[in-house]
Design a protein around this motif. Structure first.
Motif, PDB file in Angstrom:
ATOM      1  N   UNK A  63       0.832  -1.191   0.000  1.00 31.20           N
ATOM      2  CA  UNK A  63       0.000   0.000   0.000  1.00 31.20           C
ATOM      3  C   UNK A  63       0.876   1.253   0.000  1.00 31.20           C
ATOM      4  N   UNK A  64       0.384   2.338  -0.609  1.00 25.19           N
ATOM      5  CA  UNK A  64       1.127   3.599  -0.560  1.00 25.19           C
ATOM      6  C   UNK A  64       1.280   4.083   0.881  1.00 25.19           C
ATOM      7  N   UNK A  65       2.413   4.677   1.184  1.00 27.75           N
ATOM      8  CA  UNK A  65       2.658   5.220   2.522  1.00 27.75           C
ATOM      9  C   UNK A  65       2.120   6.650   2.556  1.00 27.75           C
ATOM     10  N   UNK A 104       6.725  14.282  -8.240  1.00 25.43           N
ATOM     11  CA  UNK A 104       7.097  13.684  -6.960  1.00 25.43           C
ATOM     12  C   UNK A 104       7.427  14.817  -6.005  1.00 25.43           C
ATOM     13  N   UNK A 105       6.766  14.831  -4.849  1.00 25.16           N
ATOM     14  CA  UNK A 105       6.856  15.950  -3.923  1.00 25.16           C
ATOM     15  C   UNK A 105       7.330  15.481  -2.556  1.00 25.16           C
ATOM     16  N   UNK A 106       8.106  16.317  -1.889  1.00 33.01           N
ATOM     17  CA  UNK A 106       8.599  15.998  -0.556  1.00 33.01           C
ATOM     18  C   UNK A 106       7.492  16.235   0.472  1.00 33.01           C
ATOM     19  N   UNK A 107       7.256  15.271   1.364  1.00 32.61           N
ATOM     20  CA  UNK A 107       6.242  15.467   2.410  1.00 32.61           C
ATOM     21  C   UNK A 107       6.772  16.425   3.484  1.00 32.61           C
ATOM     22  N   UNK A 108       5.849  16.997   4.278  1.00 38.61           N
ATOM     23  CA  UNK A 108       4.394  16.813   4.210  1.00 38.61           C
ATOM     24  C   UNK A 108       3.761  17.626   3.091  1.00 38.61           C
ATOM     25  N   UNK A 109       2.639  17.132   2.574  1.00 37.55           N
ATOM     26  CA  UNK A 109       1.871  17.855   1.564  1.00 37.55           C
ATOM     27  C   UNK A 109       0.771  18.632   2.287  1.00 37.55           C
ATOM     28  N   UNK A 110       0.795  19.944   2.145  1.00 38.32           N
ATOM     29  CA  UNK A 110      -0.173  20.802   2.826  1.00 38.32           C
ATOM     30  C   UNK A 110      -1.127  21.411   1.800  1.00 38.32           C
ATOM     31  N   UNK A 111      -2.387  21.035   1.932  1.00 35.50           N
ATOM     32  CA  UNK A 111      -3.428  21.525   1.028  1.00 35.50           C
ATOM     33  C   UNK A 111      -4.248  22.605   1.734  1.00 35.50           C
ATOM     34  N   UNK A 149      -8.474  22.818   5.111  1.00 34.98           N
ATOM     35  CA  UNK A 149      -7.056  22.452   5.017  1.00 34.98           C
ATOM     36  C   UNK A 149      -6.909  20.947   5.229  1.00 34.98           C
ATOM     37  N   UNK A 150      -5.808  20.396   4.721  1.00 33.30           N
ATOM     38  CA  UNK A 150      -5.587  18.957   4.844  1.00 33.30           C
ATOM     39  C   UNK A 150      -4.096  18.703   4.684  1.00 33.30           C
ATOM     40  N   UNK A 151      -3.566  17.775   5.488  1.00 35.64           N
ATOM     41  CA  UNK A 151      -2.139  17.476   5.450  1.00 35.64           C
ATOM     42  C   UNK A 151      -1.939  15.979   5.235  1.00 35.64           C
ATOM     43  N   UNK A 152      -1.034  15.632   4.331  1.00 37.08           N
ATOM     44  CA  UNK A 152      -0.648  14.237   4.082  1.00 37.08           C
ATOM     45  C   UNK A 152       0.849  14.110   4.315  1.00 37.08           C
ATOM     46  N   UNK A 153       1.226  13.167   5.152  1.00 40.96           N
ATOM     47  CA  UNK A 153       2.652  12.935   5.447  1.00 40.96           C
ATOM     48  C   UNK A 153       3.036  11.547   4.946  1.00 40.96           C
ATOM     49  N   UNK A 154       4.307  11.222   5.030  1.00 39.05           N
ATOM     50  CA  UNK A 154       4.791   9.920   4.578  1.00 39.05           C
ATOM     51  C   UNK A 154       6.171   9.666   5.164  1.00 39.05           C
ATOM     52  N   UNK A 155       6.514   8.393   5.293  1.00 39.54           N
ATOM     53  CA  UNK A 155       7.854   8.029   5.721  1.00 39.54           C
ATOM     54  C   UNK A 155       8.831   7.974   4.566  1.00 39.54           C
ATOM     55  N   UNK A 156       8.340   8.166   3.357  1.00 35.46           N
ATOM     56  CA  UNK A 156       9.202   8.141   2.176  1.00 35.46           C
ATOM     57  C   UNK A 156       9.684   9.555   1.840  1.00 35.46           C
ATOM     58  N   UNK A 157      10.834   9.669   1.184  1.00 37.44           N
ATOM     59  CA  UNK A 157      11.365  11.010   0.889  1.00 37.44           C
ATOM     60  C   UNK A 157      10.523  11.780  -0.126  1.00 37.44           C
ATOM     61  N   UNK A 158       9.847  11.061  -1.026  1.00 32.29           N
ATOM     62  CA  UNK A 158       9.025  11.719  -2.037  1.00 32.29           C
ATOM     63  C   UNK A 158       7.692  10.980  -2.168  1.00 32.29           C
ATOM     64  N   UNK A 159       6.620  11.736  -2.397  1.00 29.17           N
ATOM     65  CA  UNK A 159       5.297  11.172  -2.626  1.00 29.17           C
ATOM     66  C   UNK A 159       4.926  11.381  -4.089  1.00 29.17           C
TER      67      UNK A 159
END
Length: 441
Positions: free
Chosen positions: A287-289, A390-397, A370-380
């Motif tokens: 699954x995606x992180x 490909x974007x570096x987390x966290x993604x802030x909407x 607003x909404x935030x998506x984080x990940x343990x990976x360097x890029x989402x």
């Protein structure tokens, strides 16, 4: 904005109600006459769909076995002794399609936001991407048509920076800034228009043109959008932002975003997705992180699909992402889909085919500013208005309420598909009866 005459609307309402009722009567008649055969046909078709999906998400012998089962199930359906079992499918499908079209024609009169009339642009500028949408701008001769209307066109050349051209156009006195291209280009130029407080014109010269669809433009008549530089209707709509980058439609994360990353996707979308399905949704796929919070504060560590949109979508299918009832709701739309590979894939496919994806157990949707998506990976991996990145987390909407002044032609349809229809069958029937009785606005 175009409005059908009341008599025509009543005629469409009558057709919609009659064909919808006819499909129900036909279904009941067939079920009463040949219940076992109809049930067998439905079960066999369902088996074929499930087996075909299994063939797509597996490799090697398991793919071959699943494909063979799908073929056998379809052959068994064709071998049923009474043709009425699947002629019924065809006739009912035709009646439902006719009813849907007539319903849209009868109810397609709503306007979701306040509008005002405005005069012609003093200095209109149209930026044109001649390569977008397979060369639509060149095919329709948009640059020449713009000049004939007194609008200054600028065609992008290889190496040009679109934002720089848009900024220069405003610096040179443009009071209306237009973009003929895809949704990614629309977002970039709309952001420049927002920052400088000038009006924006969307010319749907891209491939899908979702933004134009929800603005109520006729995507099949591309040059007609140029009329927005003349006497037009102006409204304020929302924009959304991801880590400082504006988007007009949506950002997709998860399996769809992963598929879009392939260089082959743009030229062969379906084939690319099919080729990648075993890695994306197969039984051994990871699954995606994607880490985010639900409205109640519960933390989630993953989702197979995560969609964040500039105002909420009304979704019936995952393919195409649906349309928005309005572009001035002042909120992000958030959708997540999580699939248990072993048990829920057939249910997901059934919900997708039936146009009831929101009924799928792994589907969730809500709204937030607003909404935030984080990940343990360097890029989402992300697809932003259809553009792979490909974007570096966290993604802030975040939503930008009423950020953009948009002009549309006065004779444009003026509504999105979602705005023309009530939500739910019962509400739609009530609205049609009101039109038929002359009580609708």
């Amino acid at each position: 904005m175009r409005f059908a005459p009341p008599a025509a609307r009543r005629g469409f309402a009558l057709v919609a109600l009659a064909t919808g009722a006819a499909s129900l009567v036909l279904t009941a008649t067939v079920l009463l006459r040949d219940p076992l055969e109809v049930i067998a046909a439905v079960l066999l078709v369902g088996c074929a769909i499930a087996a075909a999906w299994a063939a797509l998400v597996h490799r090697g012998r398991r793919r071959i076995a699943a494909a063979a089962i799908a073929v056998l199930a379809l052959a068994a359906t064709a071998a049923l002794p009474d043709l009425r079992a699947y002629l019924w499918f065809l006739v009912v499908a035709a009646l439902v399609a006719l009813s849907a079209g007539a319903t849209r024609a009868a109810l397609g009169q709503a306007s979701s936001s306040a509008v005002s009339r405005t005069g012609p642009a003093r200095h209109g500028v149209l930026l044109v991407n001649p390569r977008s949408g397979g060369g639509k701008a060149t095919w329709f001769g948009l640059a020449d048509k713009a000049r004939a209307l007194g609008v200054e066109p600028f065609e992008l050349r290889p190496g040009d920076d679109l934002r720089t051209l848009a900024e220069q156009a405003v610096a040179n006195g443009a009071d209306v800034l237009g973009m003929a291209g895809g949704d990614g280009s629309q977002a970039l130029v709309a952001d420049v228009a927002r920052q400088h407080g000038v009006a924006f014109v969307c010319v749907p010269a891209g491939t899908r043109n979702h933004f134009a669809l929800d603005l109520g433009l006729d995507r099949d008549d591309v040059p007609a959008a140029l009329a927005a530089f003349g006497d037009a209707v102006e409204r304020r709509v929302d924009l959304a932002e991801l880590n400082g980058r504006v988007f007009v439609n949506n950002v997709s994360l998860g399996v769809y975003a992963a598929a879009v990353q392939s260089p082959a996707y743009r030229d062969a979308k379906a084939a690319t997705v099919v080729r990648q399905l075993p890695d994306l949704l197969g039984p051994d796929a990871q699954r995606p992180d994607l880490r985010f919070a639900l409205p109640d504060g519960t933390r989630r560590e993953s989702a197979d699909l995560l969609l964040v949109s500039n105002d909420p979508y009304r979704l019936k299918h995952l393919s195409g992402f649906g349309t928005r009832e309005r572009l001035d709701a002042g909120t992000l739309g958030i959708v997540t889909v999580t699939v248990n590979r072993a048990a829920e894939v057939p249910a997901l496919i059934s919900a997708e085919i039936a146009g009831r994806i929101s009924r799928f157990s792994g589907y969730r949707s809500w709204s937030a500013p607003e909404f935030v998506v984080d990940s343990g990976r360097p890029l989402i991996e992300a697809s932003l208005d259809g553009e792979a990145m490909r974007l570096a987390p966290p993604l802030r909407f975040r939503i930008l309420p009423g950020a953009l002044r948009v002009r549309v032609p006065r004779d444009a349809p003026g509504t999105s598909p979602a705005a023309t229809l009530p939500s739910g069958t019962r509400a739609t029937v009530v609205a049609l009866l009101q039109v038929l009785g002359g009580r609708a606005s």
